[in-house]
Design a protein around this motif. Structure first.
Motif, PDB file in Angstrom:
ATOM      1  N   VAL A 182       0.863  -1.179   0.000  1.00 39.35           N
ATOM      2  CA  VAL A 182       0.000   0.000   0.000  1.00 39.35           C
ATOM      3  C   VAL A 182       0.898   1.227   0.000  1.00 39.35           C
ATOM      4  O   VAL A 182       1.791   1.358   0.850  1.00 39.35           O
ATOM      5  N   VAL A 183       0.663   2.129  -0.963  1.00 39.65           N
ATOM      6  CA  VAL A 183       1.458   3.359  -1.063  1.00 39.65           C
ATOM      7  C   VAL A 183       0.531   4.560  -0.983  1.00 39.65           C
ATOM      8  O   VAL A 183      -0.670   4.456  -1.261  1.00 39.65           O
ATOM      9  N   LEU A 184       1.057   5.698  -0.582  1.00 39.03           N
ATOM     10  CA  LEU A 184       0.270   6.926  -0.604  1.00 39.03           C
ATOM     11  C   LEU A 184      -0.146   7.210  -2.039  1.00 39.03           C
ATOM     12  O   LEU A 184       0.640   7.042  -2.981  1.00 39.03           O
ATOM     13  N   ALA A 185      -1.396   7.614  -2.214  1.00 36.32           N
ATOM     14  CA  ALA A 185      -1.967   7.774  -3.550  1.00 36.32           C
ATOM     15  C   ALA A 185      -1.090   8.642  -4.432  1.00 36.32           C
ATOM     16  O   ALA A 185      -0.667   9.737  -4.041  1.00 36.32           O
ATOM     17  N   GLY A 186      -0.788   8.127  -5.630  1.00 35.73           N
ATOM     18  CA  GLY A 186      -0.027   8.882  -6.607  1.00 35.73           C
ATOM     19  C   GLY A 186       1.453   8.958  -6.345  1.00 35.73           C
ATOM     20  O   GLY A 186       2.165   9.715  -7.024  1.00 35.73           O
TER      21      GLY A 186
END
Length: 277
Positions: A182-186
């Motif tokens: 899971v990564v921070l959006a964008g």
């Protein structure tokens, strides 16, 4: 499937298996089951152990964060539920108090969690138990953490973008193992993972991102619902990749609310429809 932004919670007791008596016709037992719901609950509020009450009766003491209960069959109905910080009930002020409904026929997971800005919340999610094509598996991701929008990646490729609390996203993929993070959006900034997910054919692997980014205690929890290539069944699971065998389709029998309250050893599904639904 859309996440319902309605309040929800369930308290499950230590163990109870109540069977229909021999004198009850099979048809009546079947009708009773049709009026029940199959539910699990995830406690995803970090650092907050709670006691759960129905009115002034304690149903579940010391319900700890990170706990996912076994599925239960519960009668439909409406209940006055009070949730206290551990040891503060029933004379104190509840952290959450709601009159909630138990809907018949639901297959749901109910989650106590944090909103994006860190406030306690209760949400109900209906688990998708529809059939899955041969060779495929379903993946569902639910954002229930005090964190901004995220992208979910499989083997480094974003598959769900801009997922916000308390929404969910789902899709069908080839059965097998994938590496998910899971990564921070964008961005490429990893918030959680990577974790290996073993996606069994005909299963729905549900991944919860929970905790608090500010408190640096973000975590993953998985729930696996199996049997969509035949009859729906499910298992609660531990941390990512740690499944515990459990037959969600096992018949617990038709039980009344009066019996549940009298024994004090089982639980309640808590759900309140939003004004918009």
């Amino acid at each position: 499937m859309n996440a319902r932004t309605t309040g929800a919670f369930l308290a499950a007791g230590t163990a109870v298996v109540l069977s229909v008596s021999a004198g009850v016709p099979a048809l009546a037992a079947s009708q009773a089951e049709d009026e029940q719901a199959t539910v699990s609950v995830l406690h995803a509020v970090p650092g907050l152990t709670v006691d759960v009450y129905a009115g002034d009766k304690e149903l579940l003491p010391d319900f700890a964060p990170g706990t996912l209960t076994d599925p239960l069959k519960l009668d439909a109905g409406s209940y006055d539920i009070k949730i206290f910080k551990d040891g503060e009930g029933p004379a104190g002020t509840p952290a959450i108090e709601k009159t909630v409904d138990v809907p018949a026929g639901a297959n749901a997971t109910l989650v106590a969690h944090l909103t994006a800005d860190g406030k306690p919340a209760l949400d109900a999610y209906v688990n998708d138990t529809s059939k899955i094509p041969a060779g495929k598996a379903r993946v569902t991701v639910r954002h229930v953490a005090a964190a901004p929008a995220v992208d979910v990646r499989a083997d480094g490729t974003p598959v769900f973008k801009g997922l916000e609390n308390p929404k969910e996203a789902a899709g069908e993929v080839d059965a097998g193992s994938i590496s998910a993070d899971v990564v921070l959006a964008g961005t490429e900034t990893v918030a959680l993972g990577p974790a290996t997910l073993d996606l069994a054919e005909g299963s729905n692997t549900i991944v919860y991102a929970w905790g608090s980014a500010a408190d640096e205690n973000l975590a993953l929890k998985t729930q696996i619902v199996t049997g969509m290539h035949s009859a729906p069944s499910g298992v609660p699971a531990g941390e990512t990749g740690e499944a515990v065998a459990h037959n969600q389709n096992a018949r617990i029998g038709a039980v009344s609310l009066a019996a549940l309250l009298a024994l004090g050893t089982t639980g309640y599904l808590l759900r309140r429809r939003s004004d918009a639904s």
